[in-house]
Design a protein around this motif. Structure first.
Motif, PDB file in Angstrom:
ATOM      1  N   GLU A   1       7.155  48.798  66.578  1.00  0.00           N
ATOM      2  CA  GLU A   1       8.462  49.439  66.533  1.00  0.00           C
ATOM      3  C   GLU A   1       9.037  49.458  65.122  1.00  0.00           C
ATOM      4  OE1 GLU A   1      11.702  51.377  68.364  1.00  0.00           O
ATOM      5  OE2 GLU A   1       9.730  50.835  69.147  1.00  0.00           O
ATOM      6  N   ASP A   2       8.796  48.406  64.351  1.00  0.00           N
ATOM      7  CA  ASP A   2       9.367  48.343  62.999  1.00  0.00           C
ATOM      8  C   ASP A   2       8.751  49.410  62.089  1.00  0.00           C
ATOM      9  OD1 ASP A   2       6.917  46.992  63.207  1.00  0.00           O
ATOM     10  OD2 ASP A   2       7.325  45.761  61.442  1.00  0.00           O
ATOM     11  N   VAL A   3       7.440  49.654  62.244  1.00  0.00           N
ATOM     12  CA  VAL A   3       6.777  50.669  61.421  1.00  0.00           C
ATOM     13  C   VAL A   3       7.310  52.061  61.752  1.00  0.00           C
ATOM     14  CG1 VAL A   3       4.564  51.732  60.851  1.00  0.00           C
ATOM     15  CG2 VAL A   3       4.691  49.265  61.217  1.00  0.00           C
ATOM     16  N   ALA A   4       7.378  52.372  63.054  1.00  0.00           N
ATOM     17  CA  ALA A   4       7.872  53.691  63.452  1.00  0.00           C
ATOM     18  C   ALA A   4       9.311  53.902  63.027  1.00  0.00           C
ATOM     19  CB  ALA A   4       7.730  53.861  64.965  1.00  0.00           C
ATOM     20  N   SER A   5      10.142  52.862  63.126  1.00  0.00           N
ATOM     21  CA  SER A   5      11.556  52.990  62.760  1.00  0.00           C
ATOM     22  C   SER A   5      11.740  53.236  61.268  1.00  0.00           C
ATOM     23  CB  SER A   5      12.313  51.728  63.175  1.00  0.00           C
ATOM     24  OG  SER A   5      12.292  51.547  64.574  1.00  0.00           O
TER      25      SER A   5
ATOM     26  N   VAL B   1       4.993  54.537  53.833  1.00  0.00           N
ATOM     27  CA  VAL B   1       3.734  54.455  54.573  1.00  0.00           C
ATOM     28  C   VAL B   1       2.765  53.503  53.891  1.00  0.00           C
ATOM     29  CG1 VAL B   1       1.727  55.759  55.351  1.00  0.00           C
ATOM     30  CG2 VAL B   1       4.004  56.754  55.561  1.00  0.00           C
ATOM     31  N   ARG B   2       2.684  53.617  52.552  1.00  0.00           N
ATOM     32  CA  ARG B   2       1.755  52.733  51.811  1.00  0.00           C
ATOM     33  C   ARG B   2       2.165  51.272  51.870  1.00  0.00           C
ATOM     34  NH1 ARG B   2       1.822  56.832  47.789  1.00  0.00           N
ATOM     35  NH2 ARG B   2       3.180  55.516  46.521  1.00  0.00           N
ATOM     36  N   SER B   3       3.445  51.013  52.124  1.00  0.00           N
ATOM     37  CA  SER B   3       3.891  49.613  52.168  1.00  0.00           C
ATOM     38  C   SER B   3       3.286  48.856  53.338  1.00  0.00           C
ATOM     39  CB  SER B   3       5.418  49.556  52.261  1.00  0.00           C
ATOM     40  OG  SER B   3       5.867  50.046  53.517  1.00  0.00           O
ATOM     41  N   TYR B   4       2.812  49.587  54.337  1.00  0.00           N
ATOM     42  CA  TYR B   4       2.165  48.943  55.474  1.00  0.00           C
ATOM     43  C   TYR B   4       0.651  48.952  55.340  1.00  0.00           C
ATOM     44  CZ  TYR B   4       6.689  48.990  57.750  1.00  0.00           C
ATOM     45  OH  TYR B   4       8.013  48.772  58.051  1.00  0.00           O
ATOM     46  N   ALA B   5       0.167  49.371  54.186  1.00  0.00           N
ATOM     47  CA  ALA B   5      -1.270  49.429  53.946  1.00  0.00           C
ATOM     48  C   ALA B   5      -1.696  48.236  53.110  1.00  0.00           C
ATOM     49  CB  ALA B   5      -1.646  50.720  53.232  1.00  0.00           C
ATOM     50  N   ALA B   6      -2.626  47.438  53.637  1.00  0.00           N
ATOM     51  CA  ALA B   6      -3.173  46.325  52.862  1.00  0.00           C
ATOM     52  C   ALA B   6      -4.048  46.878  51.750  1.00  0.00           C
ATOM     53  CB  ALA B   6      -3.986  45.402  53.766  1.00  0.00           C
ATOM     54  N   PRO B   7      -4.230  46.122  50.644  1.00  0.00           N
ATOM     55  CA  PRO B   7      -5.046  46.611  49.535  1.00  0.00           C
ATOM     56  C   PRO B   7      -6.456  47.007  49.942  1.00  0.00           C
ATOM     57  CG  PRO B   7      -3.830  44.637  48.889  1.00  0.00           C
ATOM     58  CD  PRO B   7      -3.628  44.809  50.364  1.00  0.00           C
ATOM     59  N   THR B   8      -7.003  46.345  50.943  1.00  0.00           N
ATOM     60  CA  THR B   8      -8.356  46.696  51.389  1.00  0.00           C
ATOM     61  C   THR B   8      -8.353  46.863  52.905  1.00  0.00           C
ATOM     62  OG1 THR B   8      -8.955  44.348  51.617  1.00  0.00           O
ATOM     63  CG2 THR B   8      -9.445  45.417  49.515  1.00  0.00           C
ATOM     64  N   GLN B   9      -9.210  47.696  53.384  1.00  0.00           N
ATOM     65  CA  GLN B   9      -9.409  47.946  54.800  1.00  0.00           C
ATOM     66  C   GLN B   9      -8.120  48.297  55.522  1.00  0.00           C
ATOM     67  OE1 GLN B   9     -11.688  44.639  56.422  1.00  0.00           O
ATOM     68  NE2 GLN B   9     -13.408  46.011  56.580  1.00  0.00           N
TER      69      GLN B   9
END
Length: 453
Positions: A151-155, A175-183
């Protein structure tokens, strides 16, 4: 101080409404939707159109991880709870929080193309809030992996998209803030993934099949000098190439000819197919086929039925909840062949063939019943020998046939028919000289078994 607290409380409340409180349900869509009515007009439908305009103008499909947002917004079905439902019934449908402390506005499932179900409280939202709610719901279906259930990501992504004077860079940063540096699940692919409709043939395009055709042949047929009775066909069409909604396949059809007294190798068909477009439950596929004589028997080599054919075309298909339609448009290039009967040599010239084929029917569970209609226009057919020349001019051949098929997702059994309905000069399929495509005589009955993958 009281005034400041009141302002802060109001801002927080407005942000929570814009974000669109959403609870992801775990009920079955089919049974659950019996308590809802399909929306085709009204403020909620109009807000969906404006939400689509917003994300398109922003260009969110260029952001890795949001490639599915636009189709999820555009093609999800919208439902509203039926009137007269009691508070208890609304509670069972998920219209309240677990502690029954407040209403929610909508509910969806975290899977591609799940419907969006609205509750009465959503009718009190203004247009801006409804736009945000549509985007929020779509994100729960469009985001990759486990992120679509958060829910936090969608919000936060919803707020970034709907914020005043937002930009593509700003949304991309969120969007990139929820992306880990790898995988990172958002960055698993350089190209945005494309959600393929559930009914698309793209899910199982490859086919391995066996088929037997029994021809209806008249005793007085002079062109069928080999007295061909049937044809066995082994087919293998594989789609190893392509990305997302594109698929490129190559394959072959290997045949064995059956006559009254013998069996021998028949024509070999090589083909290439390209699934170029999949959208709104429609599939568009281009194809090319080359049927050539294998030269395994002099009888077939020295027959008008031994000619090589080259065919191109496209297939446009759609599959709906209870019926399907397929349109084929094809072009077969002209060619020549020779035949020697006794001491007389015959030269055959076959003109170009334009074909239109409509295949349609109904399906219920795993059973498909339907038929096809086909119109072929052949440019000319000419027979020459040392002492005569005969031409037919442009020919018309009209065919039809029924079929019944039992099909699972990766397996099918089928019984089909092809029959000559009308021709301009009373000719049969021998005049087309395409044993793999149309056969001989005035028609055929076909049995077929296929495996799809």
């Amino acid at each position: 101080m009281k005034l400041m607290l009141l302002i802060l409380f109001s801002l927080c409340f407005s942000q929570s409404v814009i974000a669109g409180p959403v609870r992801i349900g775990n009920g079955d869509d089919g049974e659950d939707l019996q308590s809802f009515e399909l929306l085709s007009e009204g403020p909620i439908v109009e807000a969906r159109a404006k939400a689509l305009t917003l994300v398109r103008e922003l260009g969110v499909n260029r952001i890795e991880g949001l490639g599915n947002l636009i189709p999820e917004l555009e093609y999800t079905k919208l439902y509203m709870t039926k009137k007269g439902l009691t508070t208890r019934e609304l509670l069972e449908l998920g219209a309240f929080k677990d502690d029954a402390s407040g209403l929610i506005y909508a509910r969806t499932m975290p899977e591609p193309y799940a419907p969006t179900r609205f509750f009465p409280a959503s009718q009190n939202l203004n247009e801006t809030q409804l736009i945000a709610l549509h985007i929020h719901e779509a994100l729960h279906r469009a985001l990759p992996g486990q992120l679509r259930e958060r829910e936090d990501v969608a919000s936060e992504i919803t707020q970034a998209i709907t914020a005043p004077e937002t930009s593509l860079d700003r949304v991309s940063r969120v969007v990139r803030s929820y992306a880990a540096p790898t995988q990172s699940p958002l960055l698993m692919s350089q190209a945005p993934a494309v959600v393929v409709p559930k009914k698309s043939r793209l899910h199982n395009p490859s086919r391995l099949g066996m088929e037997y055709r029994r021809f209806s042949v008249e005793e007085t047929n002079k062109l069928n000098s080999l007295d061909i009775q049937g044809l066995y066909v082994l087919s293998s069409h594989l789609y190893p190439f392509g990305v997302n909604d594109k698929a490129i396949g190559v394959g072959f059809d290997l045949s064995m000819v059956e006559t009254k007294n013998d069996r021998f190798m028949g024509p070999l068909s090589l083909s290439g197919r390209y699934q170029v477009w999949t959208q709104r439950d429609f599939d568009l596929e281009l194809f090319g086929e080359f049927n050539m004589n294998t030269l395994s028997r002099d009888e077939l080599k020295n027959s008008n039925l031994g000619r090589d054919t080259t065919r191109f075309g496209l297939t446009l298909a759609t599959r709906r909840d209870w019926f399907f339609v397929e349109n084929d448009f094809s072009y077969t290039a002209g060619s020549e062949s020779e035949e020697e009967l006794g001491n007389i040599k015959y030269d055959y010239e076959f003109g170009e063939i334009l074909g239109i084929n409509l295949r349609t029917g109904f399906h219920y569970k795993s059973v498909m019943i339907g038929g096809f209609g086909e119109v072929l226009l052949s440019d000319n057919f000419k027979i020459k020998s040392s002492d005569f020349v005969e031409e037919t001019g442009r020919n018309r051949v009209i065919s039809w046939g029924p079929f019944i098929e039992y099909r699972r997702s990766n397996f099918s059994l089928a019984l089909k028919g092809r029959f000559l309905l009308d021709s301009s000069i009373g000719e049969d399929y021998d005049f087309l000289a395409n044993l793999m495509g149309y056969g001989v005589g005035r028609g055929s009955i076909q049995t077929q078994i296929n495996a799809f993958f």
